[in-house]
Design a protein around this motif. Sequence first.
Motif, PDB file in Angstrom:
ATOM      1  N   THR A  49       0.839  -1.196   0.000  1.00 48.83           N
ATOM      2  CA  THR A  49       0.000   0.000   0.000  1.00 48.83           C
ATOM      3  C   THR A  49       0.871   1.242   0.000  1.00 48.83           C
ATOM      4  OG1 THR A  49      -1.928  -0.997   1.078  1.00 48.83           O
ATOM      5  CG2 THR A  49      -1.616   1.364   1.378  1.00 48.83           C
ATOM      6  N   SER A  50       0.570   2.177  -0.896  1.00 49.50           N
ATOM      7  CA  SER A  50       1.327   3.421  -0.997  1.00 49.50           C
ATOM      8  C   SER A  50       0.353   4.591  -1.013  1.00 49.50           C
ATOM      9  CB  SER A  50       2.180   3.416  -2.273  1.00 49.50           C
ATOM     10  OG  SER A  50       2.924   4.606  -2.390  1.00 49.50           O
ATOM     11  N   ILE A  51       0.526   5.508  -0.089  1.00 49.13           N
ATOM     12  CA  ILE A  51      -0.315   6.699   0.019  1.00 49.13           C
ATOM     13  C   ILE A  51       0.579   7.927  -0.129  1.00 49.13           C
ATOM     14  CG2 ILE A  51      -1.898   8.032   1.453  1.00 49.13           C
ATOM     15  CD1 ILE A  51      -3.072   5.358   0.636  1.00 49.13           C
ATOM     16  N   PRO A  65       3.896  19.942  -7.073  1.00 49.49           N
ATOM     17  CA  PRO A  65       3.085  20.227  -5.874  1.00 49.49           C
ATOM     18  C   PRO A  65       3.884  19.982  -4.604  1.00 49.49           C
ATOM     19  CG  PRO A  65       1.881  18.849  -7.440  1.00 49.49           C
ATOM     20  CD  PRO A  65       3.290  18.903  -7.924  1.00 49.49           C
ATOM     21  N   PRO A  66       3.707  20.815  -3.580  1.00 43.11           N
ATOM     22  CA  PRO A  66       4.422  20.614  -2.319  1.00 43.11           C
ATOM     23  C   PRO A  66       4.001  19.302  -1.655  1.00 43.11           C
ATOM     24  CG  PRO A  66       3.441  22.814  -2.442  1.00 43.11           C
ATOM     25  CD  PRO A  66       2.873  22.031  -3.570  1.00 43.11           C
ATOM     26  N   ALA A  67       4.967  18.592  -1.113  1.00 47.89           N
ATOM     27  CA  ALA A  67       4.682  17.325  -0.439  1.00 47.89           C
ATOM     28  C   ALA A  67       4.445  17.552   1.048  1.00 47.89           C
ATOM     29  CB  ALA A  67       5.841  16.356  -0.640  1.00 47.89           C
ATOM     30  N   GLU A  68       3.569  16.773   1.627  1.00 49.26           N
ATOM     31  CA  GLU A  68       3.309  16.805   3.070  1.00 49.26           C
ATOM     32  C   GLU A  68       4.257  15.800   3.724  1.00 49.26           C
ATOM     33  OE1 GLU A  68       2.156  18.339   6.273  1.00 49.26           O
ATOM     34  OE2 GLU A  68       0.791  18.909   4.632  1.00 49.26           O
ATOM     35  N   GLU A  69       5.375  16.320   4.218  1.00 49.93           N
ATOM     36  CA  GLU A  69       6.410  15.456   4.784  1.00 49.93           C
ATOM     37  C   GLU A  69       6.238  15.283   6.287  1.00 49.93           C
ATOM     38  OE1 GLU A  69       8.235  13.947   2.789  1.00 49.93           O
ATOM     39  OE2 GLU A  69       8.887  15.158   1.104  1.00 49.93           O
ATOM     40  N   ASN A  70       6.885  14.234   6.817  1.00 50.93           N
ATOM     41  CA  ASN A  70       6.947  13.972   8.266  1.00 50.93           C
ATOM     42  C   ASN A  70       5.568  13.847   8.908  1.00 50.93           C
ATOM     43  OD1 ASN A  70       9.855  14.182   8.274  1.00 50.93           O
ATOM     44  ND2 ASN A  70       9.583  16.405   8.130  1.00 50.93           N
ATOM     45  N   LEU A  85       2.251   3.239   8.400  1.00 49.12           N
ATOM     46  CA  LEU A  85       2.949   3.370   7.125  1.00 49.12           C
ATOM     47  C   LEU A  85       4.207   4.202   7.345  1.00 49.12           C
ATOM     48  CD1 LEU A  85      -0.008   2.605   6.317  1.00 49.12           C
ATOM     49  CD2 LEU A  85       0.344   3.921   4.223  1.00 49.12           C
ATOM     50  N   HIS A  86       5.301   3.851   6.680  1.00 50.32           N
ATOM     51  CA  HIS A  86       6.549   4.590   6.866  1.00 50.32           C
ATOM     52  C   HIS A  86       6.843   5.448   5.636  1.00 50.32           C
ATOM     53  CE1 HIS A  86       8.023   0.970   4.718  1.00 50.32           C
ATOM     54  NE2 HIS A  86       8.915   1.799   4.194  1.00 50.32           N
ATOM     55  N   ALA A  87       7.505   6.575   5.881  1.00 49.71           N
ATOM     56  CA  ALA A  87       7.796   7.541   4.817  1.00 49.71           C
ATOM     57  C   ALA A  87       8.893   7.012   3.904  1.00 49.71           C
ATOM     58  CB  ALA A  87       8.208   8.874   5.426  1.00 49.71           C
ATOM     59  N   THR A  88       8.709   7.223   2.581  1.00 51.83           N
ATOM     60  CA  THR A  88       9.713   6.817   1.602  1.00 51.83           C
ATOM     61  C   THR A  88      10.190   7.985   0.750  1.00 51.83           C
ATOM     62  OG1 THR A  88       8.002   6.235  -0.036  1.00 51.83           O
ATOM     63  CG2 THR A  88       8.750   4.493   1.465  1.00 51.83           C
ATOM     64  N   GLY A  89       9.703   9.205   1.024  1.00 48.54           N
ATOM     65  CA  GLY A  89      10.153  10.363   0.273  1.00 48.54           C
ATOM     66  C   GLY A  89       9.063  11.016  -0.547  1.00 48.54           C
ATOM     67  N   MET A  94       4.319   4.189   2.963  1.00 48.61           N
ATOM     68  CA  MET A  94       4.136   2.854   2.413  1.00 48.61           C
ATOM     69  C   MET A  94       4.080   1.781   3.485  1.00 48.61           C
ATOM     70  SD  MET A  94       5.862  -0.165   1.288  1.00 48.61           S
ATOM     71  CE  MET A  94       7.604   0.201   1.076  1.00 48.61           C
ATOM     72  N   HIS A  95       3.271   0.757   3.228  1.00 48.01           N
ATOM     73  CA  HIS A  95       3.286  -0.474   4.010  1.00 48.01           C
ATOM     74  C   HIS A  95       3.596  -1.609   3.035  1.00 48.01           C
ATOM     75  CE1 HIS A  95       2.088  -3.929   6.409  1.00 48.01           C
ATOM     76  NE2 HIS A  95       2.026  -3.153   7.478  1.00 48.01           N
ATOM     77  N   PRO A  96       4.578  -2.464   3.341  1.00 51.47           N
ATOM     78  CA  PRO A  96       5.017  -3.454   2.351  1.00 51.47           C
ATOM     79  C   PRO A  96       4.014  -4.545   2.040  1.00 51.47           C
ATOM     80  CG  PRO A  96       6.125  -3.801   4.453  1.00 51.47           C
ATOM     81  CD  PRO A  96       5.386  -2.500   4.567  1.00 51.47           C
ATOM     82  N   ASN A  97       3.116  -4.858   2.992  1.00 49.12           N
ATOM     83  CA  ASN A  97       2.227  -5.995   2.729  1.00 49.12           C
ATOM     84  C   ASN A  97       1.025  -5.983   3.665  1.00 49.12           C
ATOM     85  OD1 ASN A  97       1.269  -8.412   1.665  1.00 49.12           O
ATOM     86  ND2 ASN A  97       2.565  -9.682   2.969  1.00 49.12           N
TER      87      ASN A  97
END
Length: 382
Positions: A49-51, A65-70, A85-89, A94-97
Amino acid sequence: MKIRNWKNPIVWLVMLLMSGCVEPYFPEVLESPSSFLVVNGFLNANGRTSIQLLRSQSLNDTGAPPAEENATVIVEAEDGERYGLHATGYGTYMHPNLQLRSDRKYRLYIRTKSGSEYASDYVEVKSSPAIESVNWTADGEEVKFYVNSQDPNNKTHYYKWEFEETWQFRPALQSVLIYENGQVRFREQGDAPISVCWKSDNSTRIEIGSSVKLSEDKISDYKLLAIPYNSEKVSMKYSILVKQYALTREAFEYLEMLKKNTENIGTLFDPLPSQLTSNIRSLSNPEETVIGYMTATTMETKRIFVDSRDLPRDWRLYYPTCEIDTVLISSGQVQERFTGGYLIPVDEVYGNAPEPIGYTYGTRACVDCTTQGTNVKPAFWE
């Protein structure tokens, strides 16, 4: 041309409108200071899952577009079960599974770095039927791709598709030489390959279909895309991975309206923009607008390949061309030409002697395919 009824006031009005000055119109939305949260993605019930969280921007802004980080992004079940979910940039989390149960409902919870909180409605998990087939045809001057699907249980009715494209390509000039340590030598097996590479791209259009008005829950020959015959994509070998999702009626209607607003606006006969109704809301400020619609669904995939040898023989497929030049060894300019790597030797040049008298060469962009893609063969490549 003579205007017979020149005294008619309607004629004068038409002439006035035709000759009047046209002043540019700048809608107020361009200057709007609002920066709405944009939520892209869905809850994949049986995999990765990727959000992505972005911020809206003015129509006259040309940058990304500006990203909503952290931010803190969590998938929550009605019974309290939580998946972080953990940040990937670049605002992507993302959650792997994820493995979501069909007998529970889930929502997406977001807390931004500034402390603002957002949450989607709890949504049911939809199960997508398998893709029956993905087909292609060489029609006219295009390679057209179609998807077919059917739910024998008659429970889906609303479908969404995305796809990933990968294609093999060659540079314009095929080099058998390499310049290294001040010398030109033949390429060996251990040298990095630069004559065959791969590129990939993802779909960007909204592709949805419905079987509600049909006698059976079946989608037949939905056209996903068409590639011109002279595109680099089909010049050697091409692969498409089609992803299929089941939607709720509400999610389908949201995407249908979004598709009309983003793809069909531009003429007097196109539909007017409509207000999108999101199922994601601000918990901190109920009046705040949030853009996006959260769904939970399983994903089904199917991959096919198209080999250029299977395309019509009378098609003149894409063939890259570049200028090629020559440097003579006697000129003493070999080192000058190839130092720095902008120019790359291609092949030897011979005269009457058994030894080469010079080298042909081209720019790196014309010789090294890694400037435009990757030389790492995809694991799925046939």
